[in-house]
Scaffold this motif. Sequence first.
Motif, PDB file in Angstrom:
ATOM      1  N   LEU A  36      -3.049   3.815  -0.308  1.00 50.50           N
ATOM      2  CA  LEU A  36      -3.349   4.400   1.005  1.00 50.50           C
ATOM      3  C   LEU A  36      -4.518   5.379   0.914  1.00 50.50           C
ATOM      4  O   LEU A  36      -5.362   5.432   1.802  1.00 50.50           O
ATOM      5  N   MET A  37      -4.554   6.144  -0.194  1.00 51.78           N
ATOM      6  CA  MET A  37      -5.691   7.050  -0.379  1.00 51.78           C
ATOM      7  C   MET A  37      -6.982   6.254  -0.540  1.00 51.78           C
ATOM      8  O   MET A  37      -8.015   6.604  -0.003  1.00 51.78           O
ATOM      9  N   ARG A  38      -6.880   5.137  -1.263  1.00 51.61           N
ATOM     10  CA  ARG A  38      -8.063   4.328  -1.576  1.00 51.61           C
ATOM     11  C   ARG A  38      -8.688   3.722  -0.320  1.00 51.61           C
ATOM     12  O   ARG A  38      -9.911   3.537  -0.252  1.00 51.61           O
ATOM     13  N   VAL A  39      -7.876   3.398   0.692  1.00 54.63           N
ATOM     14  CA  VAL A  39      -8.429   2.783   1.907  1.00 54.63           C
ATOM     15  C   VAL A  39      -8.669   3.817   3.006  1.00 54.63           C
ATOM     16  O   VAL A  39      -9.062   3.476   4.112  1.00 54.63           O
ATOM     17  N   PHE A  96      -2.981   0.252 -11.277  1.00 52.44           N
ATOM     18  CA  PHE A  96      -3.146  -1.203 -11.115  1.00 52.44           C
ATOM     19  C   PHE A  96      -2.532  -1.694  -9.809  1.00 52.44           C
ATOM     20  O   PHE A  96      -3.132  -2.495  -9.090  1.00 52.44           O
ATOM     21  N   LEU A  97      -1.308  -1.221  -9.500  1.00 48.63           N
ATOM     22  CA  LEU A  97      -0.684  -1.655  -8.244  1.00 48.63           C
ATOM     23  C   LEU A  97      -1.471  -1.128  -7.051  1.00 48.63           C
ATOM     24  O   LEU A  97      -1.633  -1.822  -6.054  1.00 48.63           O
ATOM     25  N   GLY A  98      -1.960   0.111  -7.186  1.00 48.83           N
ATOM     26  CA  GLY A  98      -2.765   0.685  -6.103  1.00 48.83           C
ATOM     27  C   GLY A  98      -3.976  -0.178  -5.796  1.00 48.83           C
ATOM     28  O   GLY A  98      -4.298  -0.432  -4.637  1.00 48.83           O
ATOM     29  N   GLU A  99      -4.611  -0.672  -6.855  1.00 46.67           N
ATOM     30  CA  GLU A  99      -5.796  -1.511  -6.676  1.00 46.67           C
ATOM     31  C   GLU A  99      -5.421  -2.882  -6.101  1.00 46.67           C
ATOM     32  O   GLU A  99      -6.114  -3.410  -5.230  1.00 46.67           O
TER      33      GLU A  99
END
Lengths: 214, 253
Positions: A36-39, A96-99
């Motif tokens: 969520l932070m990444r997007v 890895f899951l975040g990506e």
Amino acid sequence: MGMQELTYLLQGLGWTLILTAMGFLGGIVFGVVVALMRVSSRPWLRYPAIAWIGLFQGTPLLMQLFVAYFGLPLLGFDVPAWAAVGFALTAHASAFLGEIWRGAIQAVPKGQTEAANALGLHARSRMFDVIVPQAFKLSLPATVGFLVQLLKGTSLAAIVGFIELARAGVIVSNQIYKPLVVFGVVGVMYFVICWPLSLYGRYLERRMSAGVSK
Amino acid sequence: MEQSQQGGAPMIEMRKVEKWYGDFHALKSVDLTVRKGEKIVLCGPSGSGKSTLIRCINHLETIQDGEIVVSGHRLNDSQKAVDAVRREVGMVFQQFNLFPHKTVLENCILAPMRVRKLSRADAEATARRYLDRVRIGNQADKYPAQLSGGQQQRVAIARALCMEPKAMLFDEPTSALDPEMVKEVLDTMIGLARDGMTMICVTHEMGFARQVADRVIFMADGEIVEENDPDTFFRNPQHERSRAFLGEILAHH
């Protein structure tokens, strides 16, 4: 190889499963946060997530385990080996899951976001009512694939002296001098867990592509 | 700009709207006033800016200069203004954009519950009313993928109507449909027009334009080139570009 050795290996297998579960469950919780932070459109949320993902994808898991195992005590956290290893695996899995989930979120067609916007839905509802449920489905094959990687990756915990399946294999093999037999059995144990998971991942992927092309 | 057809108050006003995509000038000083109850058909060659124009009205696209006022709400980048406008304006997309993981009914009640804060029961009652109106009430518990394209688009119309909008934007609503399904969607839109909905439709369905449009607006290269009542527009297009365009599409029909 007798009953005693086999029991020892099974205990190792138990630890392998526990480590995997710790890494995977922790990875799910923190991976959601990372994704969520990444997007996010806010740079102060996005850049730390990019750095986190880059750090853990750009260094070997082995090194991450070392740093957690030797580094946490140096920082004053006197934690048992399983906690240090669990911590490293959680951090590793969250990246890895975040990506994986970042990719899935961005793979949901843009029209979905536009429809949600046109209906006046706010960011939270747009994300959790519309995007995330679809992204979750899209990400399942890759998520299961990573679970298999993680399970095999726990064998690296052997290097910091943690007695999981691979380490148990080394110990038994040193006792009875039958490395081929022992590691054969160890390999079979990994295989009977990983193979069905891989098959399940492939099944999910096939079902998904069938759904897309109608 | 003079409007002779309808005496209603202005519902959508665009003044000197400029829109750029990088170096590409997508909208060039567009002026457009749509009055309450008016039906506008927007046509023009692809890339002429017609979709961009209606997408600016509900802030799916941001503009670089000019002014857009919808039902008294002046659009700017504040979330509050955007929310206010989106609450008044419904939109139907070329690709339907239904939520595939939700049933037809769930598609229709999501925004009314989240945005208008209706109870589930109220939202469902409203949804069933509009689903009946687009004649798809008996499919309420199906998922979008189980419906034909025409049915999906009618659900999309019902979903937009569930927010009780004052105006509706249609972005090529029949372009992605198989030919035999175009009529059922157009009939739904004609029904909506008869009930007095304010509508802007980007479409190449000239039969629809003749039947319901108060004005046909022709765009080319980001500009409004010609604007006329449908009769005049089709019989006696004033501008060379519109004549060429009409020649093209009528040759194919």
